[in-house]
Design an enzyme around this catalytic site. Sequence first.
Site, PDB file in Angstrom:
ATOM      1  N   HIS A   1       2.669   1.109   3.085  1.00  0.00           N
ATOM      2  CA  HIS A   1       1.698   0.376   3.407  1.00  0.00           C
ATOM      3  C   HIS A   1       0.956   0.291   4.957  1.00  0.00           C
ATOM      4  O   HIS A   1      -0.136   0.030   5.208  1.00  0.00           O
ATOM      5  CB  HIS A   1       2.156  -1.175   3.396  1.00  0.00           C
ATOM      6  CG  HIS A   1       2.049  -1.611   1.804  1.00  0.00           C
ATOM      7  ND1 HIS A   1       0.797  -1.919   1.188  1.00  0.00           N
ATOM      8  CD2 HIS A   1       2.777  -1.460   1.081  1.00  0.00           C
ATOM      9  CE1 HIS A   1       1.208  -2.307   0.038  1.00  0.00           C
ATOM     10  NE2 HIS A   1       2.430  -2.017  -0.177  1.00  0.00           N
TER      11      HIS A   1
ATOM     12  N   ASP B   1      -0.999  -3.192  -3.239  1.00  0.00           N
ATOM     13  CA  ASP B   1      -0.439  -3.829  -4.524  1.00  0.00           C
ATOM     14  C   ASP B   1      -1.467  -4.776  -4.878  1.00  0.00           C
ATOM     15  O   ASP B   1      -2.227  -5.307  -4.516  1.00  0.00           O
ATOM     16  CB  ASP B   1       0.690  -4.660  -3.832  1.00  0.00           C
ATOM     17  CG  ASP B   1       1.723  -3.979  -3.069  1.00  0.00           C
ATOM     18  OD1 ASP B   1       1.841  -2.623  -3.451  1.00  0.00           O
ATOM     19  OD2 ASP B   1       2.278  -4.588  -2.389  1.00  0.00           O
TER      20      ASP B   1
ATOM     21  N   GLU C   1       7.799   0.248  -9.251  1.00  0.00           N
ATOM     22  CA  GLU C   1       7.191  -0.922  -8.649  1.00  0.00           C
ATOM     23  C   GLU C   1       5.394  -0.705  -9.512  1.00  0.00           C
ATOM     24  O   GLU C   1       4.450   0.166  -9.058  1.00  0.00           O
ATOM     25  CB  GLU C   1       6.507  -0.665  -7.479  1.00  0.00           C
ATOM     26  CG  GLU C   1       7.978  -0.903  -6.485  1.00  0.00           C
ATOM     27  CD  GLU C   1       7.447  -1.381  -4.827  1.00  0.00           C
ATOM     28  OE1 GLU C   1       6.088  -0.884  -4.591  1.00  0.00           O
ATOM     29  OE2 GLU C   1       8.456  -1.573  -4.286  1.00  0.00           O
TER      30      GLU C   1
HETATM   31 ZN   LIG Z   1       3.585  -1.859  -2.338  1.00  0.00          ZN
END
Ligand SMILES: [Zn+2]
Length: 197
Positions: free
Chosen positions: A118, A125, A169
């Site tokens: 990030h 996200d 993720e």
């Molecule tokens: Zn992330």
Amino acid sequence: MVALLAGSFGLGWHFGVESTRFHGKILLVNESHRLDANYVPDELVNLYQQRHSFRMASSEIYLTRQTYEAMERMFHAAEEADMNGYIVTSGYRSYQRQQEVYAQSEPGKAQQPGASEHQTGLAFDVTVETNDGFESTPQYAWLMQHAHEYGFIQRYPANKADITGISYEPWHYRYVGVDAATRMHQTGQTLEEFIGG
Ligand SMILES: [Zn+2]
């Protein structure tokens, strides 16, 4: 894992860790390739102030201009395909912000400062409103099928944690450009495997 544990002890956290390297134009960031504390990407834009074909969890989400433009093209195409309801929850996060996140997280649940993608401004996200996981939604299936056409990869796939260092993720996407993303989509490689580092 060794680096992760060593990092818990503070001051010497980047001892012995290789400096971050650009591979061609692709930036690799992970536990062993970290960004400096003062690394801030060029040309961050506030997504809320741009035209956006997606919802946002906050009006303060930033990405590099190139990443924003690619994601807007992607979510606009999704909308055209009647695939709606994407909610972007996170984008650029500063080194200092990651320090706070790391300090507030349980061990192993957040990346250390400098090791989070990030901080690159190239990753975001996303989720949708769902009672199940994002990975069981049609919006997720659409992204898995089309993200590479806009230059994005799912950065932390299932069953690749031994290579990426991060468990699955489904919500985290990373801009690498259309050529690289398409090649990774075809081969099933992670960024670590693609770059060979
Ligand atoms: Zn992330």
